[in-house]
Motif scaffolding. Structure first.
Motif, PDB file in Angstrom:
ATOM      1  N   SER A  81      -3.194  49.337  79.154  1.00 28.74           N
ATOM      2  CA  SER A  81      -3.793  50.545  78.576  1.00 28.74           C
ATOM      3  C   SER A  81      -3.977  50.478  77.359  1.00 28.74           C
ATOM      4  O   SER A  81      -5.257  50.818  76.643  1.00 28.74           O
ATOM      5  CB  SER A  81      -3.385  52.005  79.180  1.00 28.74           C
ATOM      6  OG  SER A  81      -3.217  51.802  80.497  1.00 28.74           O
ATOM      7  N   LYS A  82      -2.998  50.252  76.464  1.00 25.90           N
ATOM      8  CA  LYS A  82      -3.079  50.243  74.855  1.00 25.90           C
ATOM      9  C   LYS A  82      -3.782  49.019  74.554  1.00 25.90           C
ATOM     10  O   LYS A  82      -4.579  49.331  73.576  1.00 25.90           O
ATOM     11  CB  LYS A  82      -1.572  50.119  74.380  1.00 25.90           C
ATOM     12  CG  LYS A  82      -0.622  51.281  74.457  1.00 25.90           C
ATOM     13  CD  LYS A  82       0.663  51.272  73.961  1.00 25.90           C
ATOM     14  CE  LYS A  82       0.591  51.274  72.519  1.00 25.90           C
ATOM     15  NZ  LYS A  82       0.467  52.563  71.852  1.00 25.90           N
ATOM     16  N   LEU A  83      -3.631  47.975  75.114  1.00 24.43           N
ATOM     17  CA  LEU A  83      -4.594  46.852  74.747  1.00 24.43           C
ATOM     18  C   LEU A  83      -5.962  47.091  74.663  1.00 24.43           C
ATOM     19  O   LEU A  83      -6.891  46.740  73.792  1.00 24.43           O
ATOM     20  CB  LEU A  83      -4.319  45.493  75.560  1.00 24.43           C
ATOM     21  CG  LEU A  83      -4.901  44.349  75.252  1.00 24.43           C
ATOM     22  CD1 LEU A  83      -4.436  43.693  73.643  1.00 24.43           C
ATOM     23  CD2 LEU A  83      -4.818  43.248  76.423  1.00 24.43           C
ATOM     24  N   ASN A  84      -6.302  47.611  75.764  1.00 28.07           N
ATOM     25  CA  ASN A  84      -7.865  48.083  76.009  1.00 28.07           C
ATOM     26  C   ASN A  84      -8.322  49.218  75.431  1.00 28.07           C
ATOM     27  O   ASN A  84      -9.516  49.709  75.450  1.00 28.07           O
ATOM     28  CB  ASN A  84      -8.374  48.014  77.596  1.00 28.07           C
ATOM     29  CG  ASN A  84      -8.075  46.524  77.986  1.00 28.07           C
ATOM     30  OD1 ASN A  84      -8.379  45.414  77.604  1.00 28.07           O
ATOM     31  ND2 ASN A  84      -7.274  46.459  79.177  1.00 28.07           N
ATOM     32  N   LYS A  85      -7.499  50.133  74.783  1.00 28.86           N
ATOM     33  CA  LYS A  85      -7.750  51.347  74.440  1.00 28.86           C
ATOM     34  C   LYS A  85      -7.839  51.562  72.584  1.00 28.86           C
ATOM     35  O   LYS A  85      -8.914  52.114  72.293  1.00 28.86           O
ATOM     36  CB  LYS A  85      -6.856  52.500  74.802  1.00 28.86           C
ATOM     37  CG  LYS A  85      -6.949  53.856  74.458  1.00 28.86           C
ATOM     38  CD  LYS A  85      -6.061  55.084  74.959  1.00 28.86           C
ATOM     39  CE  LYS A  85      -6.315  56.325  74.646  1.00 28.86           C
ATOM     40  NZ  LYS A  85      -7.652  56.949  75.032  1.00 28.86           N
ATOM     41  N   ASP A  86      -7.020  50.846  72.149  1.00 30.61           N
ATOM     42  CA  ASP A  86      -6.907  51.309  70.759  1.00 30.61           C
ATOM     43  C   ASP A  86      -8.184  50.718  69.979  1.00 30.61           C
ATOM     44  O   ASP A  86      -8.675  51.584  69.240  1.00 30.61           O
ATOM     45  CB  ASP A  86      -5.659  50.340  69.981  1.00 30.61           C
ATOM     46  CG  ASP A  86      -4.421  51.030  70.603  1.00 30.61           C
ATOM     47  OD1 ASP A  86      -4.417  52.079  70.835  1.00 30.61           O
ATOM     48  OD2 ASP A  86      -3.320  50.497  70.450  1.00 30.61           O
ATOM     49  N   SER A  87      -8.719  49.559  69.998  1.00 31.33           N
ATOM     50  CA  SER A  87      -9.849  49.114  69.253  1.00 31.33           C
ATOM     51  C   SER A  87     -11.019  48.989  70.255  1.00 31.33           C
ATOM     52  O   SER A  87     -12.216  49.188  69.908  1.00 31.33           O
ATOM     53  CB  SER A  87      -9.803  48.124  68.394  1.00 31.33           C
ATOM     54  OG  SER A  87      -9.427  46.778  69.189  1.00 31.33           O
ATOM     55  N   GLY A  88     -10.665  48.301  71.517  1.00 24.01           N
ATOM     56  CA  GLY A  88     -11.726  48.269  72.505  1.00 24.01           C
ATOM     57  C   GLY A  88     -12.868  47.110  72.219  1.00 24.01           C
ATOM     58  O   GLY A  88     -13.502  46.791  72.802  1.00 24.01           O
TER      59      GLY A  88
END
Length: 98
Positions: A63-70
């Motif tokens: 989730s963090k990989l796909n959320k932070d910058s996108g």
């Protein structure tokens, strides 16, 4: 219920009860044009239920990989970020051989 929070997990946290580990995300509602709402109240969104702590952490890392910058400009940049997140969370898991 036990609540597990850590700055490395933000904006996520894990809750443990007698049945499973539940991953939650603290969500700040957005107002018009994607701006954070001044009147919106932060709420907790369930991201999933997991049988063990390791799988709960994997959910958070994805989730963090796909959320932070996108957005990533290369595969290398995406993989580098994935490895960084994995390293941080693996340090938590290896702390006591969880």
């Amino acid at each position: 219920m036990t609540k597990i929070q850590d700055p490395l997990l933000e904006p996520f946290f894990i809750a443990k009860d007698s049945h499973c580990y539940t991953v939650y995300e603290n969500v700040i509602p957005e107002g018009k044009r994607g701006r954070k709402s001044q009147s919106g109240t932060t709420y907790e969104k369930v991201r999933g239920h997991y049988t063990n702590f390791g799988n709960a952490l994997k959910c958070i890392s994805k989730s963090k990989l796909n959320k932070d910058s996108g957005e990533y400009n290369s595969i290398r940049e995406y993989i580098t970020e994935w490895k960084r997140i994995q390293t941080e969370l693996n340090q938590l898991l290896n702390f006591n051989n969880l």
